[in-house]
Design an enzyme around this catalytic site. Structure first.
Site, short mmCIF file in Angstrom:
data_model
loop_
_atom_site.label_atom_id
_atom_site.label_comp_id
_atom_site.label_asym_id
_atom_site.label_seq_id
_atom_site.Cartn_x
_atom_site.Cartn_y
_atom_site.Cartn_z
N GLN A 14 89.58 -15.48 -1.72
CA GLN A 14 89.54 -13.92 -1.59
C GLN A 14 91.03 -13.24 -1.39
OE1 GLN A 14 85.21 -13.61 -0.43
NE2 GLN A 14 85.91 -11.91 -1.47
N HIS A 15 90.98 -12.09 -1.76
CA HIS A 15 91.79 -10.87 -1.23
C HIS A 15 93.46 -11.06 -1.34
CE1 HIS A 15 88.34 -9.84 1.17
NE2 HIS A 15 88.55 -11.09 1.80
N ASP A 28 85.59 -17.29 -3.70
CA ASP A 28 84.94 -18.44 -3.36
C ASP A 28 83.84 -18.23 -2.64
OD1 ASP A 28 86.41 -17.30 -0.97
OD2 ASP A 28 87.30 -19.06 -0.65
#
Length: 494
Positions: A87-88, A248
């Site tokens: 992520q991110h 995820d």
């Protein structure tokens, strides 16, 4: 879905890619391919070349195909593919879809000042959670975009597209831009309140919405088909279904059967380098203590993350010259193993704290105290997740609900027994250790068949495993560790 159909779930994490070839009818894992990534950077910098993710996906699929053929199944059986990504991360592309620079990863902390400035600019944490469910921290994509604008303005100005890591790979597969609500909710420019990008937040960070991918309804939505070019590189049939994919954590929830067509308000504790707790719920989370994510299926995924879990305890074991399973209950000793600062509670400047030593204290007890400190910290965060689901953590029903224990630590005897003793909950330890990849495979099956991804994973039973009855909660240790944490948070852990 054709008989003997196979779907591929891709887990593109920080360090590696896994490609899980899965029987679409049963969820049986048929073959797995793996390939490493390369992370660079010193100090707070953590970056990767997105091209490496694509080459790793290609290599992992190739290895998996070789293993699949060894079972007598040909690549022609594959009907769908989905990516679950770290992520991110911030990926910026030129007009041809080529990365302009290495991606800033979730654990790149250079954007902490930008996160603090963004929080203040909107009016504080509550203003952010009301819109996005989350408060900007260094990991969030909006903070990284602000850092890029200030420190690499040429790349920010030249960007023709802004993507998350899983978005980048999905676009390489299908040739179309797409994301999902789950991964989008980790950007801090997507509103979980409206289910769309927030125009005011995009203005705040100076980001043109035209640079962002459309948001599919779910992570299992079919956003396109595998292009001929991608098929040739991967050795797969052109035209197979490509799902929107997700982050995820959201994929792990799907793999566990958490969501609207599965388990709601059932807590999960992941014991890894960090400790993560989450649950799928219909209640939209808005607590500054949590990341109030959307889930991949249209529900929500309140999540809390502690920084110090298995890696920190292993370090204590190494300092003591002990094997990790040599621990005993800590007795009078309290050890808060905050070796990397701490995120939950928010103590970024903290270091490890040891108190309660006696002449009779043994090394095994000190190690046991490290386990206890890590587990109490993450279980306190779990209480906040349960509150976000609209329940009282101490109320009958909520307190008795089984806790699903996943991650590397779930394979460790002392980790399991410490969680069991300090939570007082029954535990379920799922048999599968590839929950992110299997969750992505369920998204691929959803894209290929039109079935709900959580319903698919539930029918597969990938979240089932060993059940452990509850034991009497060790409230004495809980109270001792909590008391030290509460009293030390100001003067000793700041």
């Amino acid at each position: 879905m054709p008989t003997n159909a196979v779907v591929i779930g891709v887990d593109s994490s920080t360090q590696s890619t896994k490609a899980a070839f899965t029987d679409a009818a049963t969820g049986r894992l048929l073959a797995v391919g793996r390939a490493p990534h390369r992370v660079t950077g010193e100090g707070g910098a953590r970056e990767s070349d997105p091209a490496v993710w694509w080459s790793a996906l290609r290599d992992a699929v190739a290895e998996g195909l070789t293993a699949l053929r060894g079972t007598g199944i040909d690549a022609s059986a594959v009907t769908g593919i989905a990516v679950a990504g770290q992520q991110h991360g911030l990926v910026v592309l030129d007009g041809a879809g080529v990365p302009l620079r290495p991606a800033l990863l979730w654990n790149d902390t250079r954007s902490a000042p930008q996160a603090a400035a963004l929080t203040e600019a909107l009016g504080g944490p509550d203003a952010w959670t009301a819109r996005t469910g989350s408060v900007p921290v260094a990991s969030m994509t909006a903070s990284k975009w602000q850092w890029l604008r200030e420190h690499d303005p040429a790349a920010a100005k030249a960007a023709a597209a802004v993507r998350l890591p899983h978005d980048f790979l999905t676009e390489r597969l299908a040739g179309v831009a797409a994301t999902d609500p789950g991964d989008a909710s980790g950007t801090c420019w997507y509103s979980t309140a409206t289910g769309a990008y927030d125009p005011e937040l995009l203005d705040l960070v100076g980001l043109d919405p035209a640079l962002l991918p459309p948001v599919a309804a779910t992570g299992g939505t079919r956003v396109g088909t595998l292009t001929a070019a991608a098929a040739a590189e991967l050795g797969l049939p052109a035209g197979i279904a490509v799902a929107a994919g997700t982050g995820d954590n959201m994929a792990a929830a799907v793999g566990l059967g958490l969501g609207g067509e599965g388990l709601l308000d059932h807590p999960v504790l992941s014991l890894g380098t960090s400790g993560t707790v989450f649950a799928a719920t219909r209640s939209r989370p808005a607590s500054p203590a949590l990341a109030g994510f959307a889930a991949a299926d249209g529900t929500y995924l309140p999540l809390a993350c502690t920084l110090n879990c298995t890696l920190a305890v292993d370090k204590v074991a190494a300092l003591l010259g002990l094997e990790r399973e040599a621990a005993l209950p800590g007795g009078d000793v309290v050890l808060l193993p905050y070796l990397d600062g701490e995120r939950t509670p928010d103590l970024p400047g903290a270091s490890g704290l040891l108190t309660g030593l006696r002449h009779t204290t043994t090394p095994q007890q000190i190690l046991g105290a490290a386990y206890e400190g890590a587990v109490v910290t993450v279980l306190r965060a779990l209480d906040e997740v349960i509150r976000a689901c609209g329940e009282d953590p101490a109320a009958p029903g909520a307190a008795d609900r089984p806790l699903r224990l996943v991650g590397g630590g779930a394979q460790g005897r002392h980790w399991v027994e410490t969680v069991r003793r300090l939570s007082g909950r029954p535990l379920i330890v799922p048999e599968s250790t590839e929950l992110v990849a299997l969750g992505a495979a369920a998204l691929a099956a959803s894209a290929a068949s039109g079935e709900d991804a959580v319903a698919v994973a539930t029918s597969w039973g990938t979240g089932s495993g060993r059940a452990l009855d509850a034991v009497e909660r060790d409230t004495e240790t809980w109270d001792r560790v909590s008391s030290v944490l509460d009293r030390a948070s100001g003067p000793l852990l700041s």
